[in-house]
Structures are given as structure tokens and as C-alpha cells.
Design an enzyme around this catalytic site. Structure first.
Site, PDB file in Angstrom:
ATOM      1  CG  ASP A  27      -1.688   1.232   1.438  1.00  0.00           C
ATOM      2  OD1 ASP A  27      -2.300   1.693   0.464  1.00  0.00           O
ATOM      3  OD2 ASP A  27      -1.692   1.764   2.564  1.00  0.00           O
ATOM      4  CG  ASP A  29      -1.421   7.884   0.791  1.00  0.00           C
ATOM      5  OD1 ASP A  29      -0.909   8.999   0.979  1.00  0.00           O
ATOM      6  OD2 ASP A  29      -1.830   7.499  -0.317  1.00  0.00           O
ATOM      7  CG  ASP A 203      -2.148   2.451   6.518  1.00  0.00           C
ATOM      8  OD1 ASP A 203      -2.256   2.216   5.295  1.00  0.00           O
ATOM      9  OD2 ASP A 203      -2.602   3.479   7.046  1.00  0.00           O
TER      10      ASP A 203
END
Length: 251
Positions: A27, A29, A203
Site C-alpha cells: 500500500d 499512504d 495500514d
């Protein structure tokens, strides 16, 4: 069978990996870069760009970024470095590989109508509107009191226009269908990745589909951030901890 979501309560770093055996999926961000008050304020430092270059060399054809951002946004932030590996944007609704080029659905008129409602609401209340190729984001990190109203608006527009509602960290998004797990399945079918073990790093709750599919394919998910119920097998404290793990496998 997909992974059952359990609390990841301990910091347990993933083990070192052998480039010939593993494909790495990141991922963006909150994983490769720290979150910022607004999407445009995210900083991509030279150290990360250098690390991505080396990863692409050490893991030829076996590195990918799977992000909620559009591919256009990722290209703007990563420059030429984004051309070195596979990229899936808009939560998997679009992807770009060396074999297939850029594959994406057309932007529907219903999304444009919903995006205009998001823009109007953001302008009226001091929130941040984020334009994406196949989505529209509404960020309330700088005005968290507007969260209930932002969510209610997103739910209304999702039902009205038949769009997927995606919750994120201090934001809501409306988008065309797609998920990061499906993107991982598509990317790992490439000749370079076929037969490798997927490691998916993320996240947010939007990354859980990626964790589950990685587990289903014999790999692992790695949660970046604080403990929470997750399908990930491992956890690292933050972006800095992931960067150290990457540095370790490149030494």
C-alpha cells in the site's frame, strides 16, 4: 479459506525474504509514506525512491504498489520510479503492468455527480476534496467534528448512485467497484510473479482484502501501525519500521 481477523497485539516483524521466492505488494499512504493532513501534503523522500529502485532490481517483476490513489496520482508522486514495477490504483479498479499496459474502466457519470456533491460539501465546510480517476474522496482530518455529516452524505450518495462506499482514516470515499485483494490476484498471475509467495503490507481497513488474499495464496499480510483486529500475520509499528525492514533485506 480466507484468514480470520484476530487482534495483532505484538510487534512481530516478518522474517527476511529471498527475492526469488517472494513477491512484495505495498500500500502507499500510511505504509510507504507517512500520512499527512491533506493528500497533497504527503512527502516522498529520495531515500524511499532509491529503495524502490533497488527493490525493483533485486525483485525483478515481483514488486507492486496497490493503492487507493489513482495511478495518475502515484505517477505524479513517484515520477519515473513508478514505471519500474506493477501498479494497481483506485483500490484495484485500475492497474498497469508491463504485459498489459494501463487497464481501467471508464469513469461513470454517476461518479461525477457524486464527486460534485463532495466538492460542494467540502468547500462549504472547510474539508478537503480529493479527485481520483475512479473515485472521489472527502477528508475531514482537519475538521473531525464533520465526520458524522460526511459519512451520512457518503452513504446517501452511495445508495443514490450505486457506488462503493469506502471508509478510511479520517476520510470517506466513493468509487467504482474494486478491491485490493482482487488486484493482488490479478498481479500475481503475471509470469514474473507466478508461483511466488505474496507479502502484502498495508495500514488501513482498506488493506484487509489484500491481507486475506495473500494468506489464501500461501503468503502473509503485514499490518503497519497500532494493534487492531486484522487478517495480517505480522505487524510493524509504523512507516519507519517498514523502511528499516526494507533496508534490512537490501543489505
Amino acid at each position: 479459506m480466507l484468514a480470520e481477523r484476530q487482534p495483532a497485539t505484538e510487534v512481530l516483524a516478518p522474517p527476511p525474504v529471498v527475492p526469488s521466492d517472494v513477491s512484495l505488494f505495498f500500500d502507499f499512504d500510511g505504509t510507504l509514506v507517512d500520512l499527512a493532513a491533506t493528500p497533497d501534503a504527503v512527502v516522498v523522500d529520495q531515500r524511499l525512491l532509491d529503495a524502490l529502485d533497488i527493490l525493483a532490481d533485486r525483485f525483478p517483476g515481483r514488486v507492486a504498489i496497490i493503492s487507493g490513489r489513482s495511478i495518475t496520482q502515484l505517477d505524479a508522486m513517484l515520477g519515473r520510479h513508478a514505471q519500474l514495477f506493477a501498479v494497481a490504483g483506485s483500490h484495484g479498479a485500475e492497474r498497469r503492468t508491463l504485459q498489459d499496459g494501463h487497464v481501467a474502466a471508464e469513469r461513470p457519470a454517476s461518479l461525477e455527480a457524486a464527486a460534485e456533491s463532495f466538492r460542494t460539501f467540502a468547500d462549504a465546510n472547510g474539508l478537503v476534496y480529493e479527485a481520483k480517476s475512479l473515485g472521489a474522496g472527502l477528508h475531514y482530518r482537519m475538521a473531525p467534528a464533520f465526520e458524522p455529516d460526511a459519512v451520512a452524505l457518503a452513504e446517501h450518495l452511495s445508495a443514490t448512485h450505486g457506488l462503493t462506499l469506502q471508509r478510511g482514516k479520517m476520510m470517506v470515499e466513493l468509487r467504482t467497484p474494486g478491491d485490493k485483494g482482487a488486484a493482488l490476484r490479478q498481479l500475481i498471475a503475471s509470469p514474473e510473479m507466478a508461483g511466488s509467495t505474496p507479502y502484502f503490507f498495508g495500514d488501513d481497513v482498506t488493506d484487509e482484502d489484500g491481507f486475506e488474499v495473500a494468506h489464501d495464496l500461501g503468503g502473509v499480510g503485514v499490518l503497519i501501525g497500532d494493534p487492531r483486529p486484522t487478517a495480517a500475520t505480522y505487524r510493524l509499528d509504523d512507516v519507519a519500521a517498514l523502511r528499516r525492514w526494507i533496508d534490512g533485506i537490501l543489505e
